[in-house]
Design a protein around this motif. Structure first.
Motif, PDB file in Angstrom:
ATOM      1  N   HIS A 150       4.254  -2.321   6.299  1.00 60.84           N
ATOM      2  CA  HIS A 150       5.038  -3.351   6.971  1.00 60.84           C
ATOM      3  C   HIS A 150       4.235  -4.152   8.000  1.00 60.84           C
ATOM      4  O   HIS A 150       4.765  -5.035   8.650  1.00 60.84           O
ATOM      5  N   ASP A 151       2.962  -3.838   8.166  1.00 56.95           N
ATOM      6  CA  ASP A 151       2.134  -4.547   9.134  1.00 56.95           C
ATOM      7  C   ASP A 151       1.592  -5.835   8.535  1.00 56.95           C
ATOM      8  O   ASP A 151       0.828  -5.809   7.573  1.00 56.95           O
ATOM      9  N   ASN A 152       2.013  -6.975   9.097  1.00 57.78           N
ATOM     10  CA  ASN A 152       1.500  -8.290   8.706  1.00 57.78           C
ATOM     11  C   ASN A 152       1.617  -8.551   7.200  1.00 57.78           C
ATOM     12  O   ASN A 152       0.787  -9.236   6.614  1.00 57.78           O
ATOM     13  N   GLY A 153       2.630  -7.992   6.584  1.00 60.43           N
ATOM     14  CA  GLY A 153       2.832  -8.236   5.166  1.00 60.43           C
ATOM     15  C   GLY A 153       1.824  -7.553   4.262  1.00 60.43           C
ATOM     16  O   GLY A 153       1.793  -7.808   3.075  1.00 60.43           O
ATOM     17  N   GLN A 154       0.964  -6.690   4.811  1.00 60.80           N
ATOM     18  CA  GLN A 154      -0.036  -6.005   4.004  1.00 60.80           C
ATOM     19  C   GLN A 154       0.502  -4.655   3.547  1.00 60.80           C
ATOM     20  O   GLN A 154       1.447  -4.128   4.116  1.00 60.80           O
ATOM     21  N   ILE A 155      -0.132  -4.117   2.510  1.00 58.26           N
ATOM     22  CA  ILE A 155       0.283  -2.813   2.022  1.00 58.26           C
ATOM     23  C   ILE A 155      -0.831  -1.801   2.240  1.00 58.26           C
ATOM     24  O   ILE A 155      -1.999  -2.160   2.382  1.00 58.26           O
ATOM     25  N   SER A 156      -0.458  -0.525   2.250  1.00 52.99           N
ATOM     26  CA  SER A 156      -1.433   0.537   2.463  1.00 52.99           C
ATOM     27  C   SER A 156      -2.329   0.686   1.234  1.00 52.99           C
ATOM     28  O   SER A 156      -1.991   0.227   0.131  1.00 52.99           O
TER      29      SER A 156
END
Length: 200
Positions: A5-11
């Motif tokens: 959920h951070d800055n639209g990025q994925i793990s």
């Protein structure tokens, strides 16, 4: 590792899972190599090694996630027979789409209860079939005392028996998807007849 959920990025883990799902559908597990999975996901060698240390560990969760997606789509069908057919046909396509080598390895792992690779797929399958029956009870399609466990075992035996027959016949003389669809259309209604809820 970046949170999804951070800055639209994925793990990294989610990126690898999505890549595994994509490749499973496109070419099947038996044709995927670890290097192909790493390159397609865009992960460095170090990141890849941290997230998954083998192709099997990435393959099994991806298979399970696809089965859960098929469950969601099947729930949109109106009757329990069509829900079961929608799920079983897609699950069968996924299983045999991975090829004979995958099925042989999966059967071998499943027979050895200490191996979690094959059994995790079986447990996910059982859970989904059970939920389909339980939803039918909740929706008033089946009576409350429907023997869900018995029905799960019966449907699973048909499904995995078809997979096994397809495997020992080396992918010939049997059309597995047609077989499970035919089962849902002809045999499943007979099996469920005693448990159908009265029409009000």
């Amino acid at each position: 590792m970046v949170h999804p959920h951070d800055n639209g990025q994925i793990s990294d883990e989610e990126r690898l899972m999505r890549t595994a799902e994509k490749l499973l559908l496109e070419i099947g597990l038996s044709d995927i190599t670890p290097e192909m999975l790493r390159q397609e996901s865009g992960l460095s060698e170090e990141a890849f090694d941290v997230v998954f240390d083998s192709l099997e560990k990435s393959g099994t969760p991806a298979l399970q996630r696809l089965l859960l997606r098929y469950e969601e789509r099947a729930a949109e069908e109106e009757t329990i027979e069509t829900q079961m057919e929608a799920f079983l046909s897609k699950a069968m396509q996924l299983m045999i789409g991975n090829g004979l080598d995958f099925i042989r390895r999966w059967i071998r792992d499943s027979l050895n209860m200490e191996q979690t690779y094959g059994m995790s797929i079986v447990f996910t399958f059982w859970d989904i079939v059970g939920r389909i029956f339980e939803r039918a009870i909740d929706e008033g399609l089946l009576i409350d005392d429907t023997p869900v466990k018995h029905l799960v075992n019966t449907v699973s035996a048909e499904f995995f028996g078809t997979v096994f027959c397809w495997c020992i016949m080396k992918g010939t003389k049997i059309e597995p998807v047609h077989t499970v669809c035919n089962y849902c259309e002809k045999d499943l209604p007979v099996l469920l007849e005693a448990y159908l809820a009265p029409v009000s």
